[in-house]
Design a protein around this motif. Sequence first.
Motif, PDB file in Angstrom:
ATOM      1  N   HIS A 123      44.730 -18.130  12.779  1.00 27.95           N
ATOM      2  CA  HIS A 123      43.500 -17.468  12.353  1.00 27.95           C
ATOM      3  C   HIS A 123      42.339 -18.446  12.382  1.00 27.95           C
ATOM      4  O   HIS A 123      41.232 -18.130  12.781  1.00 27.95           O
ATOM      5  CB  HIS A 123      43.670 -16.897  10.949  1.00 27.95           C
ATOM      6  N   LYS A 124      42.652 -19.707  12.009  1.00 29.30           N
ATOM      7  CA  LYS A 124      41.595 -20.703  11.998  1.00 29.30           C
ATOM      8  C   LYS A 124      41.240 -21.158  13.411  1.00 29.30           C
ATOM      9  O   LYS A 124      40.113 -21.504  13.703  1.00 29.30           O
ATOM     10  CB  LYS A 124      42.063 -21.917  11.174  1.00 29.30           C
TER      11      LYS A 124
ATOM     12  N   ASP B  82      46.986 -14.497  13.987  1.00 29.33           N
ATOM     13  CA  ASP B  82      45.843 -14.104  14.795  1.00 29.33           C
ATOM     14  C   ASP B  82      45.749 -12.568  14.773  1.00 29.33           C
ATOM     15  O   ASP B  82      46.629 -11.896  14.255  1.00 29.33           O
ATOM     16  CB  ASP B  82      46.053 -14.710  16.184  1.00 29.33           C
ATOM     17  N   CYS B  83      44.646 -12.030  15.304  1.00 27.65           N
ATOM     18  CA  CYS B  83      44.386 -10.593  15.176  1.00 27.65           C
ATOM     19  C   CYS B  83      45.465  -9.731  15.799  1.00 27.65           C
ATOM     20  O   CYS B  83      45.839  -8.690  15.239  1.00 27.65           O
ATOM     21  CB  CYS B  83      43.050 -10.241  15.822  1.00 27.65           C
TER      22      CYS B  83
ATOM     23  N   GLU C 252      47.395 -14.976   6.386  1.00 22.68           N
ATOM     24  CA  GLU C 252      46.174 -15.708   6.730  1.00 22.68           C
ATOM     25  C   GLU C 252      46.341 -16.638   7.921  1.00 22.68           C
ATOM     26  O   GLU C 252      45.373 -17.083   8.504  1.00 22.68           O
ATOM     27  CB  GLU C 252      45.649 -16.481   5.522  1.00 22.68           C
ATOM     28  N   ARG C 253      47.588 -16.904   8.335  1.00 22.27           N
ATOM     29  CA  ARG C 253      47.733 -17.791   9.476  1.00 22.27           C
ATOM     30  C   ARG C 253      47.967 -17.018  10.772  1.00 22.27           C
ATOM     31  O   ARG C 253      48.264 -17.613  11.803  1.00 22.27           O
ATOM     32  CB  ARG C 253      48.891 -18.747   9.222  1.00 22.27           C
TER      33      ARG C 253
ATOM     34  N   PRO D 160      40.193 -16.446  15.637  1.00 24.17           N
ATOM     35  CA  PRO D 160      41.143 -15.385  15.305  1.00 24.17           C
ATOM     36  C   PRO D 160      41.654 -14.603  16.498  1.00 24.17           C
ATOM     37  O   PRO D 160      42.564 -13.815  16.370  1.00 24.17           O
ATOM     38  CB  PRO D 160      40.321 -14.470  14.377  1.00 24.17           C
ATOM     39  N   TYR D 161      41.088 -14.849  17.697  1.00 24.81           N
ATOM     40  CA  TYR D 161      41.537 -14.095  18.867  1.00 24.81           C
ATOM     41  C   TYR D 161      42.234 -15.007  19.866  1.00 24.81           C
ATOM     42  O   TYR D 161      41.893 -15.022  21.041  1.00 24.81           O
ATOM     43  CB  TYR D 161      40.342 -13.420  19.549  1.00 24.81           C
TER      44      TYR D 161
ATOM     45  N   LYS E 265      48.379  -9.644  13.475  1.00 23.85           N
ATOM     46  CA  LYS E 265      48.105  -8.833  12.291  1.00 23.85           C
ATOM     47  C   LYS E 265      48.243  -7.358  12.625  1.00 23.85           C
ATOM     48  O   LYS E 265      48.805  -6.583  11.852  1.00 23.85           O
ATOM     49  CB  LYS E 265      46.679  -9.071  11.777  1.00 23.85           C
TER      50      LYS E 265
END
Lengths: 159, 184
Positions: free
Chosen positions: B105-106, B164-165, B161-162, B109-110, B168
């Motif tokens: 994500h950091k 990626d989109c 939170e770790r 995020p894509y 998720k």
Amino acid sequence: MPRNCCLHSENEAKSEGRSELIPSIKFRHCCLLRNQRCVTAYLYDRLLRIRALRWEYGSVLPAAIRFHMCAEELEWFNQYKKSLATYMRSLGGEEGLDITQDRKPPKSLYIEVRCLKDHGEFEIDDGTIILLKKNSQHFLPRWKCEQLIRQGVLEHVIS
Amino acid sequence: METQAYVPVPPGVGIEENFLSLDDILLSQENLPCRTESSFPRLGFLEKSSEAPDIPEGTKMEMPLWLAKGLYERKRRVLSVELPKVYREGWRTVFGADPNVVDLHKMGPYYYGLGSQLLHFDSPENMEIAQAVLNTFIGRFRRTMDSSQNAFNEDTSGLVERLDCLEKALKNFNRNENYLSRVQ
């Protein structure tokens, strides 16, 4: 914004001997296409949500929602309603089949419901009129209640 | 949870975006480091650092993906796109070693989406980038699916939170499917 708008500007630039402007023309064209894409996607997403409203709220939309729709969207909703109604009439023999009811297989024909807000009088199939007053409980046919449950007027009481 | 009547346009799979997908529009907003290979007259106002009326050739600037894709041409007269750090040799080795460790994500995020789109720019490292993205996905897939096995009201933010989109979205889709299959 069709491709030929950009090509037209490029040709003009070339014919006037200003072909160094072409990268900037392309740049501007990309920005215009981007704006067009964003607007189109936004309007299309709105239509998808409006279509879902027919399934969530039924064929009459609450005034609060209609307020936020433009004339073209209202017209689109009406057309969609008509198409859906035509389709439903063509199913299941003579009277058609309302597929917006019972979207999950029902477990019983009658259900116990509690009224969450005052909704006034409500007529069921045998002619009886029920007064839906806040916090009153009733034992009603499932198919009559579905829409009101979705709108948040009634609550299914599971004992 | 009701069966969804509203089904948004999904993001494209692989190298093509879906024009109407809101997720792809957000993805294409990501910035890429670029270098102009020709000058852009009268667009100097976009470069806040200099007062020049034009953007000269050889300027290094950040452009959103949609602009880079639109301007890029194979013959390279207009723009050259550099790889963001996450897709370069160094980070590719890290992903190869243990893909589960990284906070995707950091890292933008894509990660998967942008990685697929980068292939448009004919970098000599395209094969390696594609392999790295694919292997990372494979390596992390199991954890992503495991994390979707939690109940709706549990706080899964530590796991989520770790991701990626794309991960998720997979996780949520899987969670909904699990719920629906248990409830019926």
